[in-house]
Scaffold this active site. Sequence first.
Site, mmCIF file in Angstrom:
data_model
loop_
_atom_site.group_PDB
_atom_site.id
_atom_site.type_symbol
_atom_site.label_atom_id
_atom_site.label_comp_id
_atom_site.label_asym_id
_atom_site.label_seq_id
_atom_site.Cartn_x
_atom_site.Cartn_y
_atom_site.Cartn_z
ATOM 1 N N HIS A 122 1.032 -1.123 -0.056
ATOM 2 C CA HIS A 122 -0.030 0.032 0.030
ATOM 3 C C HIS A 122 0.837 1.437 0.092
ATOM 4 O O HIS A 122 2.070 0.902 0.064
ATOM 5 C CB HIS A 122 -1.059 -0.094 1.211
ATOM 6 C CG HIS A 122 -2.020 -0.973 1.267
ATOM 7 N ND1 HIS A 122 -2.053 -2.360 1.676
ATOM 8 C CD2 HIS A 122 -3.229 -1.161 0.435
ATOM 9 C CE1 HIS A 122 -2.886 -2.969 1.336
ATOM 10 N NE2 HIS A 122 -3.611 -2.241 0.454
ATOM 11 N N ASN A 125 4.173 1.648 2.205
ATOM 12 C CA ASN A 125 5.106 0.658 1.512
ATOM 13 C C ASN A 125 6.058 1.342 0.333
ATOM 14 O O ASN A 125 7.035 1.212 0.174
ATOM 15 C CB ASN A 125 4.870 -0.662 1.358
ATOM 16 C CG ASN A 125 3.841 -1.379 2.193
ATOM 17 O OD1 ASN A 125 2.799 -1.535 2.068
ATOM 18 N ND2 ASN A 125 4.612 -1.468 3.473
ATOM 19 N N ASP A 152 0.030 7.057 -3.604
ATOM 20 C CA ASP A 152 -1.195 6.568 -4.365
ATOM 21 C C ASP A 152 -1.723 7.557 -5.205
ATOM 22 O O ASP A 152 -2.015 7.201 -6.270
ATOM 23 C CB ASP A 152 -2.291 6.450 -3.255
ATOM 24 C CG ASP A 152 -2.477 4.986 -2.568
ATOM 25 O OD1 ASP A 152 -1.608 4.278 -2.597
ATOM 26 O OD2 ASP A 152 -3.096 4.667 -1.801
HETATM 27 C C1 LIG Z 1 -3.801 2.976 1.319
HETATM 28 C C2 LIG Z 1 -4.417 2.695 0.028
HETATM 29 C C3 LIG Z 1 -5.753 1.726 0.471
HETATM 30 C C4 LIG Z 1 -6.766 2.431 0.627
HETATM 31 C C5 LIG Z 1 -7.996 1.753 0.462
HETATM 32 C C6 LIG Z 1 -9.218 1.831 1.437
HETATM 33 C C7 LIG Z 1 -9.940 2.869 1.545
HETATM 34 C C8 LIG Z 1 -10.035 0.339 1.751
HETATM 35 C C9 LIG Z 1 -8.781 -0.926 1.605
HETATM 36 C C10 LIG Z 1 -9.784 -1.721 2.496
HETATM 37 C C11 LIG Z 1 -11.106 -1.395 2.642
HETATM 38 C C12 LIG Z 1 -11.842 -1.814 3.747
HETATM 39 C C13 LIG Z 1 -12.146 -3.405 3.824
HETATM 40 O O1 LIG Z 1 -12.571 -3.724 2.431
HETATM 41 C C14 LIG Z 1 -13.074 -3.726 4.751
HETATM 42 C C15 LIG Z 1 -14.494 -3.289 4.813
HETATM 43 C C16 LIG Z 1 -15.305 -3.481 3.749
HETATM 44 C C17 LIG Z 1 -16.694 -2.951 3.671
HETATM 45 O O2 LIG Z 1 -17.439 -3.065 2.896
HETATM 46 C C18 LIG Z 1 -16.639 -1.241 3.948
HETATM 47 C C19 LIG Z 1 -15.433 -0.953 5.183
HETATM 48 C C20 LIG Z 1 -14.253 -1.612 5.090
HETATM 49 C C21 LIG Z 1 -13.593 -1.251 6.465
HETATM 50 C C22 LIG Z 1 -13.240 -1.002 3.836
HETATM 51 C C23 LIG Z 1 -12.937 0.347 4.118
HETATM 52 C C24 LIG Z 1 -12.249 0.871 2.907
HETATM 53 O O3 LIG Z 1 -12.621 0.908 1.639
HETATM 54 C C25 LIG Z 1 -10.945 0.107 2.949
HETATM 55 C C26 LIG Z 1 -10.147 0.523 4.174
HETATM 56 C C27 LIG Z 1 -3.658 2.034 -0.999
HETATM 57 O O4 LIG Z 1 -2.474 2.299 -0.806
HETATM 58 S S1 LIG Z 1 -4.428 1.557 -2.447
HETATM 59 C C28 LIG Z 1 -2.956 0.803 -3.447
HETATM 60 C C29 LIG Z 1 -2.901 -0.588 -3.277
HETATM 61 N N1 LIG Z 1 -2.079 -1.130 -4.118
HETATM 62 C C30 LIG Z 1 -2.375 -1.183 -5.850
HETATM 63 O O5 LIG Z 1 -3.231 -0.750 -5.982
HETATM 64 C C31 LIG Z 1 -1.026 -1.819 -6.587
HETATM 65 C C32 LIG Z 1 -1.677 -2.934 -7.255
HETATM 66 N N2 LIG Z 1 -2.425 -3.765 -6.729
HETATM 67 C C33 LIG Z 1 -1.863 -4.628 -6.132
HETATM 68 O O6 LIG Z 1 -0.703 -4.757 -5.757
HETATM 69 C C34 LIG Z 1 -2.986 -5.808 -5.531
HETATM 70 O O7 LIG Z 1 -4.161 -5.380 -6.271
HETATM 71 C C35 LIG Z 1 -3.585 -5.308 -4.279
HETATM 72 C C36 LIG Z 1 -3.889 -3.930 -3.806
HETATM 73 C C37 LIG Z 1 -2.028 -5.646 -3.103
HETATM 74 C C38 LIG Z 1 -4.563 -6.332 -3.918
HETATM 75 O O8 LIG Z 1 -4.470 -7.660 -3.792
HETATM 76 P P1 LIG Z 1 -5.325 -8.753 -4.224
HETATM 77 O O9 LIG Z 1 -4.690 -10.097 -3.908
HETATM 78 O O10 LIG Z 1 -6.765 -8.498 -3.323
HETATM 79 O O11 LIG Z 1 -5.894 -8.667 -5.753
HETATM 80 P P2 LIG Z 1 -5.053 -8.976 -6.938
HETATM 81 O O12 LIG Z 1 -3.970 -9.713 -6.968
HETATM 82 O O13 LIG Z 1 -4.556 -7.616 -7.783
HETATM 83 O O14 LIG Z 1 -6.101 -9.630 -7.864
HETATM 84 C C39 LIG Z 1 -7.435 -9.160 -8.153
HETATM 85 C C40 LIG Z 1 -8.111 -10.543 -8.241
HETATM 86 O O15 LIG Z 1 -9.603 -10.009 -8.794
HETATM 87 C C41 LIG Z 1 -10.004 -10.910 -9.772
HETATM 88 N N3 LIG Z 1 -10.975 -10.013 -10.303
HETATM 89 C C42 LIG Z 1 -10.506 -8.588 -10.832
HETATM 90 N N4 LIG Z 1 -11.654 -8.287 -11.456
HETATM 91 C C43 LIG Z 1 -12.653 -8.995 -11.459
HETATM 92 C C44 LIG Z 1 -14.010 -9.053 -12.147
HETATM 93 N N5 LIG Z 1 -14.612 -8.242 -12.818
HETATM 94 N N6 LIG Z 1 -14.726 -10.520 -11.880
HETATM 95 C C45 LIG Z 1 -13.814 -11.331 -11.253
HETATM 96 N N7 LIG Z 1 -12.580 -11.443 -10.674
HETATM 97 C C46 LIG Z 1 -12.141 -10.259 -10.899
HETATM 98 C C47 LIG Z 1 -8.720 -11.094 -10.580
HETATM 99 O O16 LIG Z 1 -8.665 -11.931 -11.463
HETATM 100 C C48 LIG Z 1 -7.714 -11.401 -9.459
HETATM 101 O O17 LIG Z 1 -8.132 -12.852 -9.128
HETATM 102 P P3 LIG Z 1 -7.074 -13.988 -8.809
HETATM 103 O O18 LIG Z 1 -6.321 -13.388 -7.441
HETATM 104 O O19 LIG Z 1 -7.616 -15.314 -8.573
HETATM 105 O O20 LIG Z 1 -5.726 -13.886 -9.677
#
Ligand SMILES: C[C@H](CCC[C@@H](C)[C@H]1CC[C@H]2[C@@H]3[C@H](O)C[C@@H]4C[C@H](O)CC[C@]4(C)[C@H]3C[C@H](O)[C@]12C)C(=O)SCCNC(=O)CCNC(=O)[C@H](O)C(C)(C)COP(=O)(O)OP(=O)(O)OC[C@H]1O[C@@H](n2cnc3c(N)ncnc32)[C@H](O)[C@@H]1OP(=O)(O)O
Length: 382
Positions: A122, A125, A152
């Site tokens: 995030h 990092n 970000d």
């Molecule tokens: C500090 C910031 C982040 C701040 C965000 C916060 C505002 C929110 C973060 C967590 C949230 C809370 C949490 O969700 C719990 C509650 C939920 C509730 O509903 C609301 C309250 C919550 C407390 C909620 C509140 C807030 O919203 C939060 C606090 C950052 O630094 S953001 C920057 C992050 N880094 C990056 O973006 C770098 C690039 N990305 C990555 O490295 C990764 O994507 C990451 C971010 C590490 C996530 O990794 P992850 O393992 O989860 O995903 P990926 O490996 O990327 O894979 C994505 C998988 O999803 C599949 N997919 C994508 N689209 C679709 C689709 N349409 N249909 C089906 N599947 C899909 C894709 O195929 C991947 O699947 P696989 O893993 O099988 O390959």
Amino acid sequence: MALAGVRVIELAGLAPAPFCGMILADFGAKVIRVDHTKTGMSLDTQARGKRSVAINLKTSEGVSLLKKLCLQSDVVLEPYRKGVMEKLGLGPQEFLKENPRLIYARLTGYGQSGSYASAAGHDINYLAMSGLLSRLGRSGEKPYAPLNLIADFAGGGLSCALGIVLALLERERSGRGQVIDASMVEGAAYVGSFAWKSQSIGIWDRPRGENLLDSGAPFYDTYQTSDGKYVAVGAIEPQFYTQLLKGLDLDPGSLPPQMSFADWPELRRIFTERFASKSQEDWSQVFDGTDACVTPVLSFQQVSSHPHNQERNSFLTDSNGEESPRPAPVLSRTPAEPSLSANPFIGEHTVEVLNEFGFKSEEIEQLMTLGVVKGDAIKAKL
Ligand SMILES: C[C@H](CCC[C@@H](C)[C@H]1CC[C@H]2[C@@H]3[C@H](O)C[C@@H]4C[C@H](O)CC[C@]4(C)[C@H]3C[C@H](O)[C@]12C)C(=O)SCCNC(=O)CCNC(=O)[C@H](O)C(C)(C)COP(=O)(O)OP(=O)(O)OC[C@H]1O[C@@H](n2cnc3c(N)ncnc32)[C@H](O)[C@@H]1OP(=O)(O)O
């Protein structure tokens, strides 16, 4: 608007890519956010002006559908971990062969290569890895990340938007798209170029929090006022520093020299005491209209009603009554025209968009029945 006619497919992400998509939408691009069908509520707070299509990419039909959308678009913006798009068969090589004009932007933390490329992370990092975090924080305290603004948003979403605009500009000449590898570590470091490249002029020689612009200097800091609020002081140049002392009613002859590091703690003590003697509003009355470089530290509640911001309409109010900053910068002929409508709910525009991309109602219905897409069929009068 500057980006009118540009079609963007944004794969739903956490914060940086949504911001990038919002910038493009604010300046006129048609941004379609691709959401998961299985997510109930979107957490994208940067969704201004976007439309939402919900596609299940874990189905082969969903992948083919997304391919069709991308092949008829100008930009794909993807925020996933390295390799995720390739695993789905949606990597850039597949697309660029069929649509050589496509701009494929990959916004990640560590970039598409290097030993950290696949690691989760995030903002904090990425900021740490850029070197910048080591320079942020007060004297004697541990490094401090200022919200998730630098990696970000400045180094991530905004840099990626710049990359996309540059690639669109270049495409005018070459007719060809390209892949953008936007790493937030590198974007943040680049934003920090001043800190890197000004090391030779001696303004960062002292430990963290003891330098000119890192809260070390008493004339570049914040001070609490008598009402518990704060003011910001940025009186660096001698002519502005003179104005600061005048406003504070301090005799320059009775004070140590401005640039005497050893005397900074004493100067800070004097300024602290002085600023604590009046309210924020009182200090605005003293300093407004001068070149002392003293401004109130405005809260989110105060900011839009400050006369300067009001005069420039710097903040807007959307249809939910929520205030937010208006897009910047202001272009004289083709300014941004941000949408004031509510953010889209997941799948709100599935039918509308698929129609627009040439899908027939029966096909859309079929995709919905199979769970490949999700949308509001009744609302869309299928
Ligand atoms: C500090 C910031 C982040 C701040 C965000 C916060 C505002 C929110 C973060 C967590 C949230 C809370 C949490 O969700 C719990 C509650 C939920 C509730 O509903 C609301 C309250 C919550 C407390 C909620 C509140 C807030 O919203 C939060 C606090 C950052 O630094 S953001 C920057 C992050 N880094 C990056 O973006 C770098 C690039 N990305 C990555 O490295 C990764 O994507 C990451 C971010 C590490 C996530 O990794 P992850 O393992 O989860 O995903 P990926 O490996 O990327 O894979 C994505 C998988 O999803 C599949 N997919 C994508 N689209 C679709 C689709 N349409 N249909 C089906 N599947 C899909 C894709 O195929 C991947 O699947 P696989 O893993 O099988 O390959």
